[in-house]
Write a protein that holds these residues in place. Structure first.
Motif, PDB file in Angstrom:
ATOM      1  N   LYS A  32       1.379   1.280   5.200  1.00 44.09           N
ATOM      2  CA  LYS A  32       1.324   1.703   3.804  1.00 44.09           C
ATOM      3  C   LYS A  32       2.114   2.996   3.586  1.00 44.09           C
ATOM      4  N   ARG A  41       0.540  -1.778  -2.454  1.00 38.18           N
ATOM      5  CA  ARG A  41      -0.893  -2.095  -2.452  1.00 38.18           C
ATOM      6  C   ARG A  41      -1.137  -3.491  -1.898  1.00 38.18           C
ATOM      7  N   ALA A  77      -0.448  -3.607   1.765  1.00 43.50           N
ATOM      8  CA  ALA A  77      -1.469  -2.845   2.498  1.00 43.50           C
ATOM      9  C   ALA A  77      -2.742  -3.669   2.666  1.00 43.50           C
ATOM     10  N   ILE A  78      -3.127  -4.395   1.628  1.00 46.80           N
ATOM     11  CA  ILE A  78      -4.326  -5.239   1.694  1.00 46.80           C
ATOM     12  C   ILE A  78      -4.129  -6.329   2.751  1.00 46.80           C
TER      13      ILE A  78
END
Lengths: 129, 149
Positions: free
Chosen positions: B25, B39, B42-43
């Protein structure tokens, strides 16, 4: 919604940061704007649904909550229900600059107070301020 | 290829959990990938990393950034998944009780990875391991940005 700084939110709830408040390093995490709130004890749920800049209320207190907060871009974490974070959690929060607060109140009560301050769930990017 | 990252993940190492995803990230943010794409990647990276820690013996988590998008590749040596269709169902989990108490193993990992990716492939061999490849394409990232404003 009026934007509030994490410092003000914590102050209104009578919470003191137990870790990750910047420790006078200049990068004061307590000056972050709080965009809203989220409550859950499931880490994947928080990752998928909490908004950036939100304050997270949970009864999880192990060190993995810090990584979730960093990855989700959360403003801070309130550990509710009188659960106390261990040294590893505090250390990690300090390293990553994630403010941690501890409350003896149950999650429901903490969220109720945050809501009364004007914080909401869902996506509400901070405006103005 | 703009950037390539690879991290070794050790099964059961909850102390280091999320470190690889956090590094990915940070790197995406540093090279200027937009917030929404970062985002999503990153998830996916976090769920992939956690799956290796919870279920496998060891594995690697890789991220490759190109003008087309971000590719996340997770390969592990582990028990494998006998029924992938079942494993992809939200709420289905084989995580032990102790791990569920920590807030993991809610049966959201694989469905989340699929939900936040534009391409998602999973293959698994019982007794050998699992391989997941997910792509967040840069074109949808732009569309998502547009709709957000």
């Amino acid at each position: 919604m009026r934007c509030m700084k994490l410092r003000d939110v914590a102050g209104r709830l009578g919470l003191k940061a137990v870790a990750g408040d910047g420790g006078g390093t200049g990068d004061d995490a307590l000056d972050r704007e709080v965009s809203g709130g989220y409550v859950s004890d499931l880490l994947s749920d928080v990752m998928a649904h909490a908004c950036e800049g939100a304050i997270w209320v949970t009864t999880q207190a192990h060190q993995n909550i810090v990584a979730v907060a960093v990855l989700t871009g959360l403003a801070g974490v309130i550990i509710a229900g009188g659960v106390k974070p261990g040294d590893e959690t505090l250390k990690k929060a300090q390293e990553e600059g994630i403010p941690l607060f501890v409350s003896d109140l149950p999650s429901f009560e903490v969220v109720g107070r945050l809501y009364t301050l004007g914080l909401r769930g869902g996506a509400r990017p901070c405006q103005g301020a | 290829m703009i950037l390539e990252m690879s991290y070794d993940i050790t099964g059961g190492d909850f102390a280091a959990a999320g470190e690889a995803a956090t590094k990915i990230k940070r790197a995406l943010k540093q090279i200027g990938v937009d917030a929404q794409t970062t985002r999503r990647a990153a998830i996916i990276a976090y769920e992939a990393e956690m799956n290796i820690i919870i279920h496998a013996y060891r594995g690697t988590l890789q991220a490759r950034v190109s003008p087309e998008g971000i590719e996340i590749l997770a390969e592990d040596e582990g028990p494998g998944i006998p029924d992938i269709e079942l494993a992809m169902q939200e709420g289905y989990s084989t995580a032990p009780e102790k791990i569920r108490e920590m807030g993991f193993g809610a049966g959201m990992g694989l469905p989340n990875m699929k939900k936040f990716s534009d391409e998602f492939h999973i293959t698994s061999e019982v007794g050998k391991g699992t391989r997941v490849r997910a792509v967040v394409s840069s074109s949808t990232a732009l569309i998502m940005n547009g709709s957000e404003v």
